[in-house]
Write a protein that holds these residues in place. Structure first.
Motif, short mmCIF file in Angstrom:
data_model
loop_
_atom_site.label_atom_id
_atom_site.label_comp_id
_atom_site.label_asym_id
_atom_site.label_seq_id
_atom_site.Cartn_x
_atom_site.Cartn_y
_atom_site.Cartn_z
N GLN A 35 0.85 -1.19 0.00
CA GLN A 35 0.00 0.00 0.00
C GLN A 35 0.88 1.24 0.00
O GLN A 35 1.95 1.26 0.62
N ASP A 36 0.44 2.28 -0.68
CA ASP A 36 1.22 3.53 -0.76
C ASP A 36 1.48 4.13 0.62
O ASP A 36 2.50 4.77 0.83
N THR A 37 0.56 3.93 1.54
CA THR A 37 0.68 4.54 2.86
C THR A 37 1.53 3.72 3.83
O THR A 37 1.82 4.17 4.93
N MET A 38 1.91 2.51 3.43
CA MET A 38 2.67 1.62 4.30
C MET A 38 4.16 1.77 4.05
O MET A 38 4.62 1.71 2.92
N GLN A 39 4.90 2.00 5.13
CA GLN A 39 6.36 2.03 4.99
C GLN A 39 6.84 0.59 4.88
O GLN A 39 6.22 -0.34 5.39
N PRO A 44 3.47 -6.62 6.93
CA PRO A 44 3.19 -7.67 7.90
C PRO A 44 4.02 -8.95 7.72
O PRO A 44 4.03 -9.79 8.62
N PHE A 45 4.72 -9.08 6.63
CA PHE A 45 5.47 -10.31 6.39
C PHE A 45 6.88 -10.31 6.98
O PHE A 45 7.58 -11.32 6.94
N TRP A 46 7.32 -9.18 7.55
CA TRP A 46 8.66 -9.13 8.16
C TRP A 46 8.62 -9.62 9.60
O TRP A 46 7.67 -9.34 10.33
N SER A 47 9.68 -10.25 10.02
CA SER A 47 9.86 -10.54 11.44
C SER A 47 10.31 -9.25 12.12
O SER A 47 10.66 -8.27 11.43
N GLU A 48 10.32 -9.24 13.43
CA GLU A 48 10.80 -8.04 14.15
C GLU A 48 12.24 -7.72 13.76
O GLU A 48 12.59 -6.56 13.56
N ALA A 49 13.08 -8.74 13.67
CA ALA A 49 14.49 -8.53 13.34
C ALA A 49 14.65 -7.99 11.92
O ALA A 49 15.47 -7.09 11.68
N GLN A 50 13.88 -8.51 10.98
CA GLN A 50 13.95 -8.03 9.61
C GLN A 50 13.50 -6.57 9.52
O GLN A 50 14.15 -5.74 8.86
N ALA A 51 12.40 -6.25 10.19
CA ALA A 51 11.90 -4.87 10.18
C ALA A 51 12.92 -3.92 10.82
O ALA A 51 13.16 -2.82 10.30
N ALA A 52 13.54 -4.35 11.90
CA ALA A 52 14.54 -3.52 12.56
C ALA A 52 15.75 -3.29 11.66
O ALA A 52 16.30 -2.18 11.60
N PHE A 53 16.16 -4.31 10.94
CA PHE A 53 17.28 -4.16 10.00
C PHE A 53 16.94 -3.12 8.93
O PHE A 53 17.75 -2.25 8.61
N ILE A 54 15.73 -3.20 8.39
CA ILE A 54 15.31 -2.26 7.35
C ILE A 54 15.28 -0.83 7.89
O ILE A 54 15.79 0.09 7.25
N VAL A 55 14.72 -0.64 9.06
CA VAL A 55 14.67 0.69 9.68
C VAL A 55 16.09 1.22 9.89
O VAL A 55 16.40 2.36 9.54
N ASN A 56 16.95 0.39 10.44
CA ASN A 56 18.32 0.79 10.71
C ASN A 56 19.05 1.15 9.42
O ASN A 56 19.77 2.15 9.35
N ALA A 57 18.87 0.35 8.39
CA ALA A 57 19.54 0.59 7.11
C ALA A 57 19.14 1.94 6.53
O ALA A 57 19.97 2.67 5.98
N LEU A 58 17.88 2.30 6.67
CA LEU A 58 17.39 3.56 6.10
C LEU A 58 17.66 4.75 7.02
O LEU A 58 18.06 5.81 6.55
N ASP A 59 17.46 4.58 8.32
CA ASP A 59 17.65 5.69 9.26
C ASP A 59 19.10 6.15 9.32
O ASP A 59 19.36 7.34 9.44
N GLU A 60 20.00 5.21 9.27
CA GLU A 60 21.42 5.56 9.39
C GLU A 60 22.08 5.75 8.04
O GLU A 60 23.29 5.93 7.96
N ASP A 61 21.27 5.72 6.96
CA ASP A 61 21.79 5.80 5.61
C ASP A 61 22.98 4.86 5.45
O ASP A 61 24.02 5.20 4.92
N ALA A 62 22.80 3.67 6.01
CA ALA A 62 23.84 2.66 5.99
C ALA A 62 24.14 2.23 4.56
O ALA A 62 23.41 2.56 3.62
N ASP A 63 25.20 1.45 4.42
CA ASP A 63 25.57 1.00 3.09
C ASP A 63 24.51 0.07 2.49
O ASP A 63 24.55 -0.23 1.31
#
Length: 78
Positions: A35-39, A44-63
């Motif tokens: 959905q366009d409104t969903m980050q 819903p298909f991510w585990s907590e660890a997967q979602a945290a990795f994605i957030v971290n990768a984007l928030d910290e502009d990681a490699d």
């Protein structure tokens, strides 16, 4: 200092998902379009660890940010 370049397959490996071409294609077809409104990390298909990795990768502009953006775009295609 140059950031390492990560490939799509490496992102799937990092997320603990099958990383061969067919598995990646199947994953995207199964979960797209988001959905366009969903980050991406809210899907819903991510585990907590997967979602945290994605957030971290984007928030910290990681490699990983560029390839995570690629995954986000791939999951939004119709």
């Amino acid at each position: 200092m140059e950031k390492p370049v990560h490939h799509f397959t490496e992102l799937f490996e990092q997320l603990g998902l099958p990383a061969d071409e067919k598995s990646i294609k199947d994953f995207i077809e199964r979960h797209a379009p988001l959905q366009d409104t969903m980050q991406l990390h809210e899907a819903p298909f991510w585990s907590e660890a997967q979602a945290a990795f994605i957030v971290n990768a984007l928030d910290e502009d990681a490699d990983w940010a560029e390839v995570v953006d690629h995954l986000d775009a791939s999951l939004r295609k119709i």
